[in-house]
Design an enzyme around this catalytic site. Sequence first.
Site, PDB file in Angstrom:
ATOM      1  N   HIS A  24       0.815  -1.224   0.000  1.00 49.24           N
ATOM      2  CA  HIS A  24       0.000   0.000   0.000  1.00 49.24           C
ATOM      3  C   HIS A  24       0.847   1.272   0.000  1.00 49.24           C
ATOM      4  O   HIS A  24       0.723   2.154   0.848  1.00 49.24           O
ATOM      5  CB  HIS A  24      -1.114  -0.006   1.057  1.00 49.24           C
ATOM      6  CG  HIS A  24      -0.721  -0.248   2.499  1.00 49.24           C
ATOM      7  ND1 HIS A  24       0.251   0.469   3.145  1.00 49.24           N
ATOM      8  CD2 HIS A  24      -1.206  -1.111   3.413  1.00 49.24           C
ATOM      9  CE1 HIS A  24       0.339   0.066   4.399  1.00 49.24           C
ATOM     10  NE2 HIS A  24      -0.525  -0.911   4.577  1.00 49.24           N
ATOM     11  N   HIS A  78      -4.823  -9.405  14.477  1.00 42.76           N
ATOM     12  CA  HIS A  78      -4.953  -8.152  13.708  1.00 42.76           C
ATOM     13  C   HIS A  78      -5.858  -8.395  12.513  1.00 42.76           C
ATOM     14  O   HIS A  78      -5.703  -9.389  11.793  1.00 42.76           O
ATOM     15  CB  HIS A  78      -3.548  -7.730  13.271  1.00 42.76           C
ATOM     16  CG  HIS A  78      -3.455  -6.442  12.528  1.00 42.76           C
ATOM     17  ND1 HIS A  78      -4.381  -5.419  12.629  1.00 42.76           N
ATOM     18  CD2 HIS A  78      -2.510  -5.986  11.651  1.00 42.76           C
ATOM     19  CE1 HIS A  78      -4.001  -4.417  11.860  1.00 42.76           C
ATOM     20  NE2 HIS A  78      -2.884  -4.737  11.251  1.00 42.76           N
ATOM     21  N   GLU A  80      -6.171  -6.521   9.708  1.00 43.59           N
ATOM     22  CA  GLU A  80      -5.714  -6.120   8.373  1.00 43.59           C
ATOM     23  C   GLU A  80      -5.506  -7.359   7.504  1.00 43.59           C
ATOM     24  O   GLU A  80      -5.055  -8.413   7.970  1.00 43.59           O
ATOM     25  CB  GLU A  80      -4.434  -5.275   8.468  1.00 43.59           C
ATOM     26  CG  GLU A  80      -4.180  -4.492   7.198  1.00 43.59           C
ATOM     27  CD  GLU A  80      -3.156  -3.367   7.343  1.00 43.59           C
ATOM     28  OE1 GLU A  80      -2.465  -3.281   8.369  1.00 43.59           O
ATOM     29  OE2 GLU A  80      -3.052  -2.563   6.389  1.00 43.59           O
ATOM     30  N   ASP A  82      -3.610  -8.586   5.300  1.00 40.71           N
ATOM     31  CA  ASP A  82      -2.398  -9.387   5.096  1.00 40.71           C
ATOM     32  C   ASP A  82      -2.289 -10.477   6.162  1.00 40.71           C
ATOM     33  O   ASP A  82      -1.513 -11.424   6.007  1.00 40.71           O
ATOM     34  CB  ASP A  82      -1.132  -8.519   5.064  1.00 40.71           C
ATOM     35  CG  ASP A  82      -1.029  -7.518   6.202  1.00 40.71           C
ATOM     36  OD1 ASP A  82      -2.070  -7.117   6.755  1.00 40.71           O
ATOM     37  OD2 ASP A  82       0.105  -7.125   6.532  1.00 40.71           O
ATOM     38  N   HIS A 144      -0.762  -1.341  15.193  1.00 41.49           N
ATOM     39  CA  HIS A 144      -1.012  -0.008  14.693  1.00 41.49           C
ATOM     40  C   HIS A 144      -2.477   0.205  14.278  1.00 41.49           C
ATOM     41  O   HIS A 144      -2.789   1.250  13.673  1.00 41.49           O
ATOM     42  CB  HIS A 144      -0.084   0.273  13.499  1.00 41.49           C
ATOM     43  CG  HIS A 144      -0.421  -0.570  12.269  1.00 41.49           C
ATOM     44  ND1 HIS A 144      -0.708   0.010  11.048  1.00 41.49           N
ATOM     45  CD2 HIS A 144      -0.569  -1.889  12.089  1.00 41.49           C
ATOM     46  CE1 HIS A 144      -0.984  -0.932  10.154  1.00 41.49           C
ATOM     47  NE2 HIS A 144      -0.902  -2.083  10.766  1.00 41.49           N
ATOM     48  N   ASP A 163       2.230  -7.161  13.882  1.00 43.70           N
ATOM     49  CA  ASP A 163       3.040  -6.238  13.079  1.00 43.70           C
ATOM     50  C   ASP A 163       4.238  -5.654  13.833  1.00 43.70           C
ATOM     51  O   ASP A 163       5.265  -5.339  13.204  1.00 43.70           O
ATOM     52  CB  ASP A 163       2.171  -5.071  12.591  1.00 43.70           C
ATOM     53  CG  ASP A 163       1.321  -5.431  11.376  1.00 43.70           C
ATOM     54  OD1 ASP A 163       1.696  -6.348  10.629  1.00 43.70           O
ATOM     55  OD2 ASP A 163       0.282  -4.782  11.181  1.00 43.70           O
ATOM     56  N   TYR A 191      10.243  -0.301   8.508  1.00 46.89           N
ATOM     57  CA  TYR A 191       8.885  -0.725   8.878  1.00 46.89           C
ATOM     58  C   TYR A 191       8.321   0.227   9.940  1.00 46.89           C
ATOM     59  O   TYR A 191       7.183   0.706   9.845  1.00 46.89           O
ATOM     60  CB  TYR A 191       8.909  -2.168   9.392  1.00 46.89           C
ATOM     61  CG  TYR A 191       7.527  -2.752   9.515  1.00 46.89           C
ATOM     62  CD1 TYR A 191       6.938  -3.407   8.430  1.00 46.89           C
ATOM     63  CD2 TYR A 191       6.791  -2.606  10.672  1.00 46.89           C
ATOM     64  CE1 TYR A 191       5.649  -3.900   8.525  1.00 46.89           C
ATOM     65  CE2 TYR A 191       5.506  -3.103  10.774  1.00 46.89           C
ATOM     66  CZ  TYR A 191       4.944  -3.762   9.694  1.00 46.89           C
ATOM     67  OH  TYR A 191       3.663  -4.231   9.790  1.00 46.89           O
ATOM     68  N   HIS A 222       5.689 -10.208  10.100  1.00 42.48           N
ATOM     69  CA  HIS A 222       6.429  -9.986   8.844  1.00 42.48           C
ATOM     70  C   HIS A 222       7.915 -10.202   9.097  1.00 42.48           C
ATOM     71  O   HIS A 222       8.448  -9.726  10.117  1.00 42.48           O
ATOM     72  CB  HIS A 222       6.253  -8.551   8.345  1.00 42.48           C
ATOM     73  CG  HIS A 222       4.855  -8.164   8.006  1.00 42.48           C
ATOM     74  ND1 HIS A 222       4.193  -8.617   6.877  1.00 42.48           N
ATOM     75  CD2 HIS A 222       3.980  -7.355   8.641  1.00 42.48           C
ATOM     76  CE1 HIS A 222       2.977  -8.100   6.838  1.00 42.48           C
ATOM     77  NE2 HIS A 222       2.818  -7.339   7.898  1.00 42.48           N
TER      78      HIS A 222
HETATM   79 FE1  FEO Z   1      -1.215  -4.066   9.835  1.00 43.45          FE
HETATM   80 FE2  FEO Z   1       0.833  -6.478   8.523  1.00 43.45          FE
HETATM   81  O1  FEO Z   1      -0.759  -5.512   8.753  1.00 43.45           O
END
Ligand code: FEO
Length: 388
Positions: A24, A78, A80, A82, A144, A163, A191, A222
């Site tokens: 993104h 989370h 989100e 991903d 986040h 994250d 990051y 990640h």
């Molecule tokens: Fe906030 Fe890796 O997604």
Amino acid sequence: MKAVEIKNGIYWVGGIDWGLRNFHGYHTPRGSTYNAYLIVDEKIVLVDTVKSYLCDEMISRIRSVVDPSKIDYIVSNHVEMDHSGALPVITSIAGKAVVLTSPNGEKGLRKHYGDALNLKVVETGDQVNIGGKTLRFVLTTMVHWPDSMATYIPEERLLLPNDAFGQHIASSERFDDELEAGVVMEEAAKYYANIVLPYGRQVNKALDAVSSLDIDMVAPSHGVIWRSHIEEISAKYRKWANNEVEDRALIVYDTMWGSTEKIAGALYESFEDRGIPVSLADLRITHISDIMTMALESKYIFVGSPTLNNNMMPTVAAFLTYLKGLAPANRTARAFGSYGWGGQSVDHIETILKDCGFDMMEKIKIQYIPDERYLMSIKEHAKEEVGT
Ligand code: FEO
């Protein structure tokens, strides 16, 4: 595809996104991973999932250890996508699985995937016994997203913070000590600068919440897993959360006919002469997410643009929008640029830098082309301003 055992009975079963180059808007030249973790105990638990297009890879890794239909719990740290993108598929395979998530996670997951998921809300301090191991939850709200949460497994001294502490690195290696330390730390800094930076207060709160936990492994969602450099990355997170900066400078600019670049060069030399480390970022060739990494520990942020159509160059506007949103604090800034007649760009830049809450140094605005004498005077004056 194989799972990787990272602790006794705990496996990495994530997906590796080798081809990811844009997350993104964040430039990811090293790709990324979406880390999911499988815990095999009396109950079978999956912590987080992967982007939807890597679902098959995750399931194949799970299948190398257990039948995925046997999963009892899925922890969604989370919302989100991903990390939640494979939830619809994995819950259709593991039909009895209960999805454990935070209060805001419940709201978010319902908005994303409807009411079909079998959700159970957990709060900070809640525990789920899965046999020999325990899942303990710590809400990390706004680190986040509002739903963000970490899962701690005390018996294994393992923290799964999603994250937080992540890095966008695709690799077959799973641990921080298996890659070059500088690369891992640079990607962790990038990051933080691009994802976590606006939430320093909440990061401090989360660091306080986990500081009393006995931890010897931190497995983010990640990149690689921290087992050898936990102290270093924790200290960095504290530093970045407090917006502690170094005596170093960043000069960001675009240029039309080279005049604003000349001013950038004179300002660069002023720092160089003072022995202050300085980075020069030409927006025509440097991605704004890389510039944010340079900004993370820089005390001085100077931004320059010529005037184009009564305004700044679009590249500079994009950078300033991004910078302002990421909300770094404790910086000293300056606007500069050349112009032909209107000269509005420098004033517009200065207004935005002031809106960022930065201490401002005197702006530099030059008509057409600065000559050598003028550049020398900029350099000498700037040297006096930054001091020693
Ligand atoms: Fe906030 Fe890796 O997604």
